[in-house]
Structure formats: structure tokens, C-alpha cells
Enzyme design. Sequence first.
Site, PDB file in Angstrom:
ATOM      1  N   GLU A 167      -2.677  -3.548  44.199  1.00 22.32           N
ATOM      2  CA  GLU A 167      -2.982  -2.392  43.338  1.00 22.32           C
ATOM      3  C   GLU A 167      -4.288  -2.526  42.579  1.00 22.32           C
ATOM      4  O   GLU A 167      -4.283  -2.590  41.339  1.00 22.32           O
ATOM      5  CB  GLU A 167      -1.837  -2.156  42.338  1.00 22.32           C
ATOM      6  CG  GLU A 167      -0.540  -1.731  42.966  1.00 22.32           C
ATOM      7  CD  GLU A 167       0.461  -1.171  41.936  1.00 22.32           C
ATOM      8  OE1 GLU A 167       0.153  -1.172  40.738  1.00 22.32           O
ATOM      9  OE2 GLU A 167       1.535  -0.711  42.357  1.00 22.32           O
ATOM     10  N   GLU A 356       6.094  -2.061  47.902  1.00 20.50           N
ATOM     11  CA  GLU A 356       6.921  -1.900  46.696  1.00 20.50           C
ATOM     12  C   GLU A 356       7.451  -0.477  46.639  1.00 20.50           C
ATOM     13  O   GLU A 356       6.705   0.483  46.839  1.00 20.50           O
ATOM     14  CB  GLU A 356       6.112  -2.119  45.404  1.00 20.50           C
ATOM     15  CG  GLU A 356       5.668  -3.533  45.145  1.00 20.50           C
ATOM     16  CD  GLU A 356       4.908  -3.682  43.830  1.00 20.50           C
ATOM     17  OE1 GLU A 356       5.073  -2.818  42.933  1.00 20.50           O
ATOM     18  OE2 GLU A 356       4.145  -4.648  43.704  1.00 20.50           O
TER      19      GLU A 356
END
Length: 453
Positions: A167, A356
Site C-alpha cells: 500500500e 487483504e
Amino acid sequence: MHLSFPAGFLWGAATSGYQIEGAADADGKGPSIWDRFTHTPGTILHGDTGDHACNAYDPARLSADLDLMVELGLKAYIFSAQWPRIQPDGRGPANARGLDYYRRVVDGLHERGIVPILTIYHWELPQALQEKGGWLERDTVERFVAYAGILHGALGEQVPYWITQNEPHTSTWEGHGGGRHAPGLRGERNALTAAHHLLLSHGRVVREFGAAATGGKAHYGAVLAITPVRAADPASAADRAAAHRVDGEQNRLFLDPIFRGEYPEDIRARYRTLTDDFAFVRPEDLAIIHTPSDFLGINYYTPTRIAAGPDDRVLLRGPLGPRTAMDWAIDPAGFHEVLTRVRQEYTGQLPLIVTENGASFRDYLDPEGRCRDTERVDFLRDHLREAQRALADGVPLAGYCVWSLLDNFEWDSGYRERFGLVYVDYATQRRVPKESFAWYQGVIRANALEVGG
Ligand code: FCB
């Protein structure tokens, strides 16, 4: 309905180093920016830190957690190496004791038939490098390549999937733009400079260690959190323009350079003056960032609703409909939207892995000692259904990982938010598999989802 998944589908769960390991200075580990940040008053809910977290660094705990993964039936496990365990101050030779820990994780996974997926960077920059400017400095890219080289040299044969950056948009905007995450810097110029160096570090590592460079054993890719960005009022042109801008900052700022070799023109134009026309970009950089990845990891949680504000500002609007304990909108259709968009606009036949997906709810142990997280079961079922629909629509999805295996330290929210399939009683470190654990076990065993209607 019985919705089956492809043979060999990688059913997984994910964690990250700082969020679970504890042992903040054991065996020669140096401090990371998160160690520093969490010990700075006023940064984290209740002043929580990751000093102890889930105590996953402890050898007995590690092997018990690995056994839990077997019980769950996991095919894959995502975990991250904390850079300052490997290089306490971000440079120089490997700290053998730190490296041994990750070796034990990898060996333990292999002994149990679970595929290791190793995240090289889940935000734990050595504090010593931060003091030299961290991701604002180009030299940090060189340091990152050297650190990745140590890991690859030690574990490249045993680890088939490597995540370069987790991320980068969060490090960029929360860490360097809004100050909510370590290292707590602010301002768009900082954010965009950090973003470029994070992206460059990804490209450099794919180029040096990815499948094309090293004969195909180790696969390298980034993990991007892709968020559908919606106009609060779809009929308003101003809201639509604001949403497009946020999509640029959250999603396209990372997707475009990695998969097209360019920064989005609207973002460049908006920040041209502030950044001296992206002065941090050197001629060869975009080609490096554009180096073909071996896969892309996608994190999906929730969409964002945006309205146009005064003075060219954008306003974040609250979620509509059901939401998680973190106040994130529950929007399974957005998951399908993200997967199909990325495939159509960027990645084509490149394998995607959902690295995720999950949710925080107010979980607790009831008087019988059980954790009945029925909301999480519903959440996961509804999202997996959308993943399956994306597969049916031709998205080359190779795996799906739940965030998270364990309840853990949720950054600035401390220990309040519980995302685990396993409940953690932090005071005793007791693990209690939740109802969602048993449910996910059934999905993995069947390689299929049973849904009504
Ligand atoms: C993601 C992070 C992960 C966790 C989840 C809830 O943004 O990668 O560490 O905090 O959100």
C-alpha cells in the site's frame, strides 16, 4: 448455490511484522519509524504501541500460530519482514539473528505445506534512515534494494511470492501527507516525493529479483489498495470532478506508473508548481517503475464518497448503509468493480492476488468463551461471492487472503480494532479461533462457497 474456485487457488491470511511480532528490540533489532511514532505522545489511540503486540516473535508462539494455520487449512500466508530486524540502522551486513526469525517462519510454513508470501516493506523503515530523510531521499531507494537483496539472497529459493511495497498510497498520504501514520510528515509535496521513491524502489527490486531476472522461481509484485471513489452526488459535475481527482491520488498515482510507465496527467498538472514539475523524477525512472511485475496484489476494504468543497478542496462523505466498527462502508459490489477495473484498464492477463480483505467488528468472548463474529462471516461470504463473480468474468485471480489471521495492532487505532479470524487476548496472549475461522476452514476445505439464493 455452490460456487467453486479454481484448482490450486491460494486461500490465505495475512499479517505484518510490526502489527504482530512484538519484541521491539530483541536480538539486535533497531528501531523503525513505527517504534518511534508510537512512542510519540498523542499519535496512537490510548498511547498503544506494538512493543508486545501478539508476541509472534516468540519461538513457542510462532510454532503454535503456524499450527493454527494448519488447522485453518491455509494454502498461503502473507507476512512481512521488519527491515530493522535485518539491518538495524538500514545499511550494512545482515543481522543474522533477525534473519533467522524469518527463516524459521519460512521453514515452518514449508514443513506445514503452506506457501510463504513475503512482504519486503509493510511500512517499517529503519529510524536511522528516516533521520537521513527517509522516503524523501532518493538514497533510500538504494538502501531498499540492498535490504531486499539480503532477503532475496537468504530466502529467494524458498519464497515463491514477494511483495515489494504494501500500500504505497498509505505510506504516501497517511505517512507523508496527513501525518496520521509514521513518520508523521505532512504536505502534498512530501507525499508526492515519497510516492515516487516508493514506486521507484518497487521497480528496482522487480527488475533485479523478479521472475524475468532470476529464472522464474521468485515472483515479485506490489500490493495496492484500490478504492472505488464515488461522487457523493452522481448528478453533480463538481462532485464527479472531485471524485476523479481523489481516484487519481489514491489509485491512478500508483497504477499508471507501474502499468503504463507514466504519471496521470491530471495529477501532474495539479501539482506541477508545488513539485517544480515533479523534479524528483529522473529520465530513466518511469521505465524502471514500469518493469513488468509478476503479479499484482490488491487490498480491498471499502469505497470512498467524495464531494466538492470550497476553495478547490475535496470533502470525504460518511458511508451510506451498513458499516464496520471502523465506520467503513460494507460494499461487496465495490470489490468486483475494483477487480474488473484493474484487469480491464491495467493488468490484462497478469495474475492478481487479493492480498487483504476483511473487516473490524466489536468482537468479544462471550460467557461460554466463544467469539461469535457472525458479521465477519457475512462480510467474508459476501465479498468472496464477488471475487467468484470476478473470476467468472475472466479476472485471473490466483488467490484470496483474509486480513487478518490474528487480531493485532491496528496502527493509529491501536488495539481497539479487531480484524482477526482468531481472537487475541492480549494480556495472556491466548488465541481463540472465532466463528469466522471455522467458516473459512469450511470454504477452504470445499474450495467453494455455499450461498443461499
Ligand atoms: C491495510 C493495511 C493493514 C491493515 C489493514 C486493516 O491498509 O495494509 O496493515 O492495517 O489495512
